[in-house]
Design a protein around this motif. Sequence first.
Motif, mmCIF file in Angstrom:
data_model
loop_
_atom_site.group_PDB
_atom_site.id
_atom_site.type_symbol
_atom_site.label_atom_id
_atom_site.label_comp_id
_atom_site.label_asym_id
_atom_site.label_seq_id
_atom_site.Cartn_x
_atom_site.Cartn_y
_atom_site.Cartn_z
ATOM 1 N N GLY A 1 2.031 2.183 -3.512
ATOM 2 C CA GLY A 1 0.706 3.097 -4.577
ATOM 3 C C GLY A 1 -0.023 1.760 -4.558
ATOM 4 N N GLU A 2 -0.181 0.704 -4.334
ATOM 5 C CA GLU A 2 -0.231 0.087 -4.524
ATOM 6 C C GLU A 2 -2.202 0.133 -3.471
ATOM 7 O OE1 GLU A 2 -0.619 -5.398 -5.203
ATOM 8 O OE2 GLU A 2 1.549 -4.217 -4.873
ATOM 9 N N ARG A 3 -2.960 -0.738 -4.203
ATOM 10 C CA ARG A 3 -4.318 -0.915 -3.912
ATOM 11 C C ARG A 3 -4.648 -2.076 -3.221
ATOM 12 N NH1 ARG A 3 -9.742 1.207 -3.876
ATOM 13 N NH2 ARG A 3 -11.200 0.456 -3.876
ATOM 14 N N ALA B 1 0.617 -1.195 0.538
ATOM 15 C CA ALA B 1 -0.127 0.082 0.302
ATOM 16 C C ALA B 1 1.023 1.560 -0.379
ATOM 17 C CB ALA B 1 -1.721 -0.518 1.109
ATOM 18 N N THR C 1 -9.313 -3.100 2.471
ATOM 19 C CA THR C 1 -8.987 -2.652 1.317
ATOM 20 C C THR C 1 -7.660 -2.561 1.853
ATOM 21 O OG1 THR C 1 -11.019 -2.689 -0.280
ATOM 22 C CG2 THR C 1 -9.385 -0.846 -0.787
ATOM 23 N N VAL D 1 -1.008 4.903 5.346
ATOM 24 C CA VAL D 1 -2.214 3.670 5.002
ATOM 25 C C VAL D 1 -3.419 3.611 5.590
ATOM 26 C CG1 VAL D 1 -2.579 1.079 4.821
ATOM 27 C CG2 VAL D 1 0.208 2.013 4.459
ATOM 28 N N GLU E 1 -6.140 -5.542 -2.109
ATOM 29 C CA GLU E 1 -7.873 -6.082 -1.668
ATOM 30 C C GLU E 1 -7.462 -7.376 -1.772
ATOM 31 O OE1 GLU E 1 -10.328 -5.340 -4.932
ATOM 32 O OE2 GLU E 1 -10.449 -3.142 -4.606
ATOM 33 N N THR F 1 -4.507 1.000 1.085
ATOM 34 C CA THR F 1 -4.620 2.100 0.601
ATOM 35 C C THR F 1 -3.504 3.501 0.439
ATOM 36 O OG1 THR F 1 -6.641 3.297 0.283
ATOM 37 C CG2 THR F 1 -6.206 1.971 -1.290
ATOM 38 N N GLN F 2 -2.781 3.576 -0.060
ATOM 39 C CA GLN F 2 -1.851 4.982 0.619
ATOM 40 C C GLN F 2 -2.614 5.824 0.678
ATOM 41 O OE1 GLN F 2 0.509 7.291 -3.042
ATOM 42 N NE2 GLN F 2 2.716 5.706 -1.340
#
Length: 194
Positions: free
Chosen positions: A118-120, A115, A140, A154, A122, A142-143
């Motif tokens: 920059g990756e999402r 995260a 989920t 995060v 899930e 995220t950054q």
Amino acid sequence: KVRELFGRRADGSEFPLDLSIAEWQAEGKIFFTGIMRDVSLRKQAEEANARLAAIVSSSGEAIVSSSVDDGHVLTWNRGAERLFGYTEAEAVGKPVNLLLPSDEGEGPTRIFARAMAGERVELDTVRVHKSGERIDVSITATQVRAPDGRVLGVSVVYHDIRERKRAEALMLEALTHQETLTKEVSHRVKNSLA
């Protein structure tokens, strides 16, 4: 000292402004200088942030944010209180791993790193309630970035999937039972034909 006031434009509309007044002396006389600054954009941003904070706070989903440097809880909404049993006061400032089952290894570290890159992220996983109960959740991660682009940490949204998992287990049980019955019937048919 800065005071917040409202100014009036030529068209009659009002706008928020900051007024700073400075006192100074020259040739034995006292003078005042006032500096007015239109703060409409700042006020709009503050209102937008307050709306977003209210949405997150009142969301039925558990929403937790953690810091960049040490992975400690920064924010903990009512949904997190309901799902995990910890109050905001009990959770904020604590390591996020307070929600982890004792048998979970490096998973959260990898999720956090992904995260932060920059990756999402899930996935379905398990977390632990304050009582010790294991909770099936979908997460989920995220950054979170500031308006200026700095990475702040995060944010993780946890969705309770216990009912879905129970339904899946019942479905699997029913399918297994059906397969067993089908095999028994098939075996009886073969024996009766022989």
